[in-house]
Scaffold this motif. Structure first.
Motif, PDB file in Angstrom:
ATOM      1  N   HIS A  12       0.836  -1.209   0.000  1.00 45.70           N
ATOM      2  CA  HIS A  12       0.000   0.000   0.000  1.00 45.70           C
ATOM      3  C   HIS A  12       0.872   1.261   0.000  1.00 45.70           C
ATOM      4  N   GLU A  13       1.983   1.219   0.700  1.00 43.67           N
ATOM      5  CA  GLU A  13       2.931   2.344   0.677  1.00 43.67           C
ATOM      6  C   GLU A  13       3.620   2.427  -0.685  1.00 43.67           C
ATOM      7  N   ASP A  14       4.040   1.288  -1.202  1.00 41.70           N
ATOM      8  CA  ASP A  14       4.773   1.246  -2.477  1.00 41.70           C
ATOM      9  C   ASP A  14       3.932   1.762  -3.633  1.00 41.70           C
ATOM     10  N   VAL A  15       2.645   1.452  -3.645  1.00 41.93           N
ATOM     11  CA  VAL A  15       1.789   1.830  -4.773  1.00 41.93           C
ATOM     12  C   VAL A  15       1.693   3.355  -4.888  1.00 41.93           C
ATOM     13  N   GLN A  16       1.837   4.040  -3.787  1.00 43.49           N
ATOM     14  CA  GLN A  16       1.771   5.494  -3.799  1.00 43.49           C
ATOM     15  C   GLN A  16       3.076   6.124  -4.293  1.00 43.49           C
ATOM     16  N   GLN A  17       4.123   5.309  -4.419  1.00 44.48           N
ATOM     17  CA  GLN A  17       5.427   5.799  -4.853  1.00 44.48           C
ATOM     18  C   GLN A  17       5.796   5.349  -6.268  1.00 44.48           C
ATOM     19  N   LYS A  73      -5.583  -9.641  -0.212  1.00 44.92           N
ATOM     20  CA  LYS A  73      -4.310  -9.003   0.171  1.00 44.92           C
ATOM     21  C   LYS A  73      -3.172  -9.546  -0.672  1.00 44.92           C
ATOM     22  N   GLN A  74      -3.134 -10.860  -0.842  1.00 42.91           N
ATOM     23  CA  GLN A  74      -2.067 -11.475  -1.632  1.00 42.91           C
ATOM     24  C   GLN A  74      -2.132 -11.009  -3.079  1.00 42.91           C
ATOM     25  N   GLN A  75      -3.326 -10.942  -3.659  1.00 46.51           N
ATOM     26  CA  GLN A  75      -3.472 -10.483  -5.039  1.00 46.51           C
ATOM     27  C   GLN A  75      -3.066  -9.021  -5.174  1.00 46.51           C
ATOM     28  N   TYR A  76      -3.384  -8.211  -4.179  1.00 45.99           N
ATOM     29  CA  TYR A  76      -2.999  -6.800  -4.170  1.00 45.99           C
ATOM     30  C   TYR A  76      -1.474  -6.680  -4.166  1.00 45.99           C
ATOM     31  N   VAL A  77      -0.824  -7.441  -3.280  1.00 45.80           N
ATOM     32  CA  VAL A  77       0.642  -7.433  -3.187  1.00 45.80           C
ATOM     33  C   VAL A  77       1.252  -7.846  -4.527  1.00 45.80           C
ATOM     34  N   GLU A  78       0.725  -8.901  -5.133  1.00 49.68           N
ATOM     35  CA  GLU A  78       1.254  -9.375  -6.414  1.00 49.68           C
ATOM     36  C   GLU A  78       1.072  -8.336  -7.510  1.00 49.68           C
ATOM     37  N   LEU A  79      -0.074  -7.663  -7.534  1.00 53.23           N
ATOM     38  CA  LEU A  79      -0.315  -6.636  -8.544  1.00 53.23           C
ATOM     39  C   LEU A  79       0.638  -5.462  -8.359  1.00 53.23           C
ATOM     40  N   VAL A  80       0.838  -5.028  -7.129  1.00 55.87           N
ATOM     41  CA  VAL A  80       1.760  -3.918  -6.873  1.00 55.87           C
ATOM     42  C   VAL A  80       3.186  -4.310  -7.269  1.00 55.87           C
ATOM     43  N   GLU A  81       3.571  -5.532  -6.942  1.00 57.07           N
ATOM     44  CA  GLU A  81       4.918  -5.994  -7.320  1.00 57.07           C
ATOM     45  C   GLU A  81       5.085  -6.002  -8.842  1.00 57.07           C
ATOM     46  N   SER A  82       4.061  -6.431  -9.555  1.00 56.24           N
ATOM     47  CA  SER A  82       4.150  -6.441 -11.031  1.00 56.24           C
ATOM     48  C   SER A  82       4.208  -5.017 -11.572  1.00 56.24           C
TER      49      SER A  82
END
Length: 89
Positions: A12-17, A73-82
């Motif tokens: 959630h922090e990373d997506v804002q950056q 949550k896991q899907q959100y993390v994977e999407l942000v990582e991609s």
């Protein structure tokens, strides 16, 4: 806090950056996954036709109905990582 909760908070922090703003469909997916992960299944009345953005957000969240919060949550993390790696649009 569990491992997935830690990863989710970091994502959630990373997506804002992110260096580039994701496309609208990706933003809807991020929104829906975040809401499902933090609030569970969609609730409340569906916005009317005059609230186009609200309607799309509601529909995106409603499409995840029944998805477990940890799965979201896991899907959100994977999407942000991609998005961070540049493999998603």
């Amino acid at each position: 806090m569990t491992d997935i909760d830690t990863q989710f908070a970091q994502a959630h922090e990373d997506v804002q950056q992110l260096p580039e703003r994701p496309g609208n469909l990706t933003l809807l997916r991020l929104y829906a996954l975040y809401k499902q992960a933090t609030r569970g299944d969609v609730h409340g009345d569906k916005p009317g036709f005059t609230d186009i953005v609200g309607k799309y957000k509601y529909d995106a969240w409603a499409a995840l109905k029944g998805t477990a919060q940890d799965v979201a949550k896991q899907q959100y993390v994977e999407l942000v990582e991609s998005l961070k790696s540049g493999t998603a649009a």
